[in-house]
Design a protein around this motif. Structure first.
Motif, PDB file in Angstrom:
ATOM      1  N   LYS A 232       0.836  -1.202   0.000  1.00  0.00           N
ATOM      2  CA  LYS A 232       0.000   0.000   0.000  1.00  0.00           C
ATOM      3  C   LYS A 232       0.873   1.254   0.000  1.00  0.00           C
ATOM      4  O   LYS A 232       0.533   2.255  -0.658  1.00  0.00           O
ATOM      5  N   GLN A 233       1.991   1.222   0.725  1.00  0.00           N
ATOM      6  CA  GLN A 233       2.916   2.352   0.684  1.00  0.00           C
ATOM      7  C   GLN A 233       3.503   2.516  -0.718  1.00  0.00           C
ATOM      8  O   GLN A 233       3.703   3.641  -1.187  1.00  0.00           O
ATOM      9  N   TYR A 234       3.769   1.400  -1.355  1.00  0.00           N
ATOM     10  CA  TYR A 234       4.308   1.446  -2.717  1.00  0.00           C
ATOM     11  C   TYR A 234       3.294   2.088  -3.661  1.00  0.00           C
ATOM     12  O   TYR A 234       3.648   2.935  -4.489  1.00  0.00           O
ATOM     13  N   LEU A 235       2.051   1.685  -3.545  1.00  0.00           N
ATOM     14  CA  LEU A 235       1.013   2.256  -4.405  1.00  0.00           C
ATOM     15  C   LEU A 235       0.837   3.747  -4.164  1.00  0.00           C
ATOM     16  O   LEU A 235       0.499   4.496  -5.091  1.00  0.00           O
ATOM     17  N   ALA A 236       1.086   4.191  -2.938  1.00  0.00           N
ATOM     18  CA  ALA A 236       0.946   5.615  -2.627  1.00  0.00           C
ATOM     19  C   ALA A 236       1.974   6.460  -3.372  1.00  0.00           C
ATOM     20  O   ALA A 236       1.812   7.680  -3.485  1.00  0.00           O
ATOM     21  N   ARG A 237       3.000   5.831  -3.907  1.00  0.00           N
ATOM     22  CA  ARG A 237       4.035   6.551  -4.647  1.00  0.00           C
ATOM     23  C   ARG A 237       3.743   6.594  -6.143  1.00  0.00           C
ATOM     24  O   ARG A 237       4.560   7.089  -6.914  1.00  0.00           O
ATOM     25  N   ASP A 278      -8.704  -5.729  -1.607  1.00  0.00           N
ATOM     26  CA  ASP A 278      -8.731  -5.238  -2.989  1.00  0.00           C
ATOM     27  C   ASP A 278      -7.587  -4.251  -3.215  1.00  0.00           C
ATOM     28  O   ASP A 278      -7.737  -3.046  -3.018  1.00  0.00           O
ATOM     29  N   LEU A 279      -6.449  -4.755  -3.636  1.00  0.00           N
ATOM     30  CA  LEU A 279      -5.301  -3.894  -3.912  1.00  0.00           C
ATOM     31  C   LEU A 279      -5.528  -3.081  -5.181  1.00  0.00           C
ATOM     32  O   LEU A 279      -4.953  -1.993  -5.331  1.00  0.00           O
TER      33      LEU A 279
END
Length: 368
Positions: A232-237, A278-279
């Motif tokens: 989730k941190q990765y997606l925030a980038r 749900d990623l």
């Protein structure tokens, strides 16, 4: 570069002792984790009549992936073809082993009715390597490090397939689970080291996905929680255009690294979707923005050239299986028509980190 793996080798050895096999799996959740595939539904699509099956001999275990670094520049953009050839030769024995386990898992999927002896064969292959500390060594090269994590992801995917079989011996199942707990823990420990950033942001996506799959296979909630938080941190980038912040230094491989990161994230999303997370929708559907950017980049590298300040993008002369593997699950889920020409032109698609035969595992047939 060598990064510490911590004391997990002691846990591996202890976990394989007969006494330890009677202990509960650490971190187990009352609702068991499952793999990304609905095995019963998929079996209906790809099954063939059950036949005789002979379990082949297990290859000699390999403790460490001895990869060869093949980039010649600081940005890891320019490939030395000779070094890359040596790298491929160095990692082939491990790849052959993982392909073997994946082939067994695919046979288990394709036989109808399901044959538990095939799943048991896969456990024997994995236990043999676990007992000899297979994949437990600390790679001394960046290429070896990345390859080892990718192989763990592909191996865990196969394990999740066969561990769906309910008629397996509990002691064997727990031995395999213990191995994946320790393998996943080794990746987590490595990426918590201060110098882990030097491994690269595209590699981080695969490290998180490999840890997730190992945690699912090992029924280890601590591992899966760590991986989910990291994902989730990765997606925030991922920004509004779909670019991943932190990949800019890769310059001429910017298009390529976005694609490899996307492949890992799609596999993670499929695995989490099967476990109620749900990623794809997380962080304002950041993963889908990344997928849209990559698809457009397949058709026109312009956005990546512009992002790289005019630097031309390095790209294979023809499509390779790893470049389209992520499209199989993504198309099955979202039916993005832009993917049909790529799938049609490149099937049958197989890539180890995403489970092996991704067309059989995830593909929609027939295509429009």
């Amino acid at each position: 570069m060598t990064l510490r793996r911590g004391a997990w080798l002691r846990a591996l050895s202890a976990g394989l002792l007969a006494g330890a096999l009677a202990l509960p799996v650490r971190g187990a959740d009352p609702a068991p984790f499952v793999g990304p595939l609905d095995m019963a539904a998929r079996r209906q699509l790809v099954a063939k009549p059950a036949g005789l099956y002979a379990c082949a001999a297990v290859p000699e275990p390999i403790r460490t992936v001895t990869g060869v670094d093949f980039f010649t520049d600081a940005s890891q953009s320019i490939v030395d073809p000779d070094a890359q050839t040596r790298h491929r030769a160095a990692v082939k024995p491990v790849e052959d082993y993982v392909r073997g386990v994946q082939a067994i898992a695919l046979s288990y999927l394709k036989f109808s009715p399901a044959d538990p002896s095939i799943a048991d064969c896969a456990l024997d292959w994995m236990i043999a390597w676990a007992k000899d500390e297979g994949l437990s060594g600390d790679p001394v090269t960046l290429a070896g490090d990345r390859q080892q994590e990718n192989m763990i992801a592909g191996l865990a995917h196969a394990a999740l397939m066969v561990l769906s079989e309910k008629r397996l011996a509990a002691t064997k199942v727990q031995a395999v689970q213990t191995w994946f707990q320790t393998l996943g823990g080794s990746i987590r420990d490595r990426w918590q080291e201060p110098d882990a950033n030097s491994l690269g942001e595209d590699a981080r996506a695969w490290a998180l996905t490999a840890t997730l799959l190992a945690g699912l296979a090992g029924q280890d909630r601590a591992l899966t929680d760590w991986a989910k938080a990291g994902l989730k941190q990765y997606l925030a980038r991922i920004d509004a255009q779909g670019f991943i912040r932190g990949l800019e230094p890769r310059e001429r491989r910017l298009r390529h690294t976005h694609m490899t990161a996307l492949s890992a994230l799609v596999l993670a999303a499929e695995a989490l979707k099967a476990n109620g997370v749900d990623l794809y929708a997380a962080e304002g559907a950041a993963l889908r923005r990344l997928a849209d950017l990559v698809i457009r980049g397949y058709q026109d590298p312009g956005p990546f050239v512009q992002k790289a300040r005019g630097i031309a993008q390095s790209w294979p002369p023809k499509f390779q299986p790893y470049m389209v593997a992520w499209m199989e699950p993504y198309y099955t889920r979202f039916k993005d028509a832009r993917l049909v020409p790529f799938l049609t032109a490149n099937r049958h698609i197989s890539w180890i980190p995403m489970g092996g035969d991704v067309t059989s595992l995830y593909g929609t047939k027939p295509l429009p």
